[in-house]
Design an enzyme around this catalytic site. Structure first.
Site, PDB file in Angstrom:
ATOM      1  CD  GLN A   1       5.557   2.919   0.510  1.00  0.00           C
ATOM      2  OE1 GLN A   1       4.859   3.915   0.651  1.00  0.00           O
ATOM      3  NE2 GLN A   1       6.867   2.995   0.371  1.00  0.00           N
TER       4      GLN A   1
ATOM      5  CB  CYS B   1       8.688   9.503   1.718  1.00  0.00           C
ATOM      6  SG  CYS B   1       9.488   9.479   3.338  1.00  0.00           S
TER       7      CYS B   1
ATOM      8  CB  CYS C   1     -12.748  16.911   0.302  1.00  0.00           C
ATOM      9  SG  CYS C   1     -12.787  16.625   2.089  1.00  0.00           S
TER      10      CYS C   1
END
Length: 427
Positions: free
Chosen positions: A259, A382, A70
């Protein structure tokens, strides 16, 4: 803080993806330094027992280091681990879960290797973007309001990147009231755009035919607005947005939680179902049930499932999804805070599945579970830290951790999802 340059050997990664080493006995956190590497760093924040430093250069490099693909990786902060091989990121996520359960949970349990993705790119089905005064769109840099503009985010599809560019080009012409936008994409490549804080129909198709034609040609199916109170207005396009999970169709409202990694959601839910080991004879509760995705998957193998969810839009979606999947009769959805609604249910659950927000379970939820004493609890987390805290309470209350399975729902980031199966101890 002075700019004195110091050498630091990185010993391990902490759970936010930063490297840690010691300078004169003081724990020093450095973003971008990998375990086994030695770098030149400059301290910019110093406390009595710890300090933060910026990486200036690398003296000794790790064999696990790779070049981040990236172009804005170093400035964005949305990904923390693109400078490391994917296989190594999975190992560290397993270690972070192990550390949290040992240090916070005081548990001696085996944590299984993290389940990763075969192709860990272009996996996000949702992107929330912010706008500069020029009309440029981007992400907020981690822990700041600095906008990071990008040409191609590698975590979202090429199609979603095109939606962003088309919308960005349009916003350079005006509409200053539009500040935050959320794009969603389903498994068929169809999209939804939500303009937050913009309930008007200013973006009518009649006034902007070129934009809507271009977006429609690229697969966008609807544009929505929402005001500060969360009231939704369909500005253009189709009212229903659909997503398939475990071969079941689901309607998703613009403000409902889903999700963000569709492929790994199937992996995650399949593991939950396997751990639940239902025989069509059980009464099941699904706490923090959202739009009913996991609830309805459980319903295929249970006698009855009750889902509890606070978000009113998600509850409406869940009721529709139960009808869509022919689950009416043995599925019930209750609207409200989990800690309030579960107190009013008289039935005794055999199995409880819960997928709480990052903050983990409310203390009243833990208290009620220990009163109800379901035979099995499946906890989807999470956040390893709050998971460790909650598992400690459950284990003290008579439960034994049977299995711990991390799943990589968010490749290249610090985040990890974990499925834990607990069984009630027999006295």
């Amino acid at each position: 803080m002075n700019d004195k340059k110091l050498e630091l050997e990185c010993l391990r990664l902490i759970s936010d993806g930063s490297g840690i080493g010691y300078i004169n006995g003081i724990a020093t956190f450095v973003t971008g330094l990998l375990p086994g590497e030695t770098g030149v760093v400059a301290v910019y924040e110093a406390k009595k027992k710890w300090q933060r430093a910026r990486l200036q250069s690398i003296i000794k490099s790790s064999p696990e280091r790779i070049i981040p693909p990236c172009t804005v990786f170093s400035g964005c902060g949305g990904c923390q681990l693109q400078h490391m091989t994917y296989e190594e990121t999975l190992i560290w996520k397993q270690r972070w879960v192990e550390d949290a359960l040992s240090r916070i949970g005081k548990l001696k349990v085996t944590v299984k290797p993290t389940i990763g993705m075969e192709h860990p790119w272009r996996y996000r089905n949702k992107a929330r973007l912010h706008r500069e005064s020029t009309g440029k769109l981007g992400y907020f840099k981690e822990r700041s309001k600095t906008l990071i503009h990008f040409e191609d985010c590698l975590l979202i599809s090429e199609r979603m990147n095109r939606w962003i560019r088309l919308t960005e080009e349009f916003l350079t012409k005006g509409y200053p009231e539009i500040h935050t936008l959320t794009f969603r994409e389903n498994d068929k490549g169809e999209g939804l755009l939500l303009l937050e804080g913009v309930p008007t129909k200013a973006l009518s198709e009649e006034e902007n035919p070129d934009l809507f034609e271009a977006l429609s040609r690229e697969g966008l199916r609807s544009v929505w607005g929402s005001d500060s109170e969360g009231n939704l207005v369909l500005i253009w396009g189709e009212e229903m947005f659909n997503q398939t999970i475990l071969d079941m169709p689901f309607d998703v409202s613009p403000l409902s939680f889903l999700q963000v990694n569709s492929k790994q959601t199937d992996v995650l839910y399949a593991h939950v179902l396997a751990e639940a080991a239902l025989t069509r004879a059980e009464t099941v509760w699904d706490l923090y049930s959202g739009i009913g995705t996991l609830t309805l998957a459980l319903a295929r193998e249970a006698k009855k499932v009750t889902g509890i969810e606070e978000n009113p839009y998600a509850v409406e979606d869940a009721i529709q999804n139960a009808a869509k999947n022919n689950a009416i009769g043995h599925v019930e959805f209750l609207k409200g805070k989990v800690e309030s609604r579960m107190m009013k249910i008289e039935e005794q659950p055999d199995v409880v599945v819960l997928d709480p927000p990052r903050a983990g379970m409310h203390p009243e939820v833990v208290k009620r579970l220990l009163e109800l004493k379901p035979q099995r609890i499946i906890y989807v987390s999470c956040d390893p830290g709050t998971l460790g805290r909650d598992l400690r309470l459950l284990s003290q209350g008579g439960y034994r951790v049977e299995s711990v399975q991390p799943v990589d729902m968010f490749p290249w980031t610090q985040h990890v999802e974990t499925v834990v199966c607990l069984n009630r101890k027999h006295s």
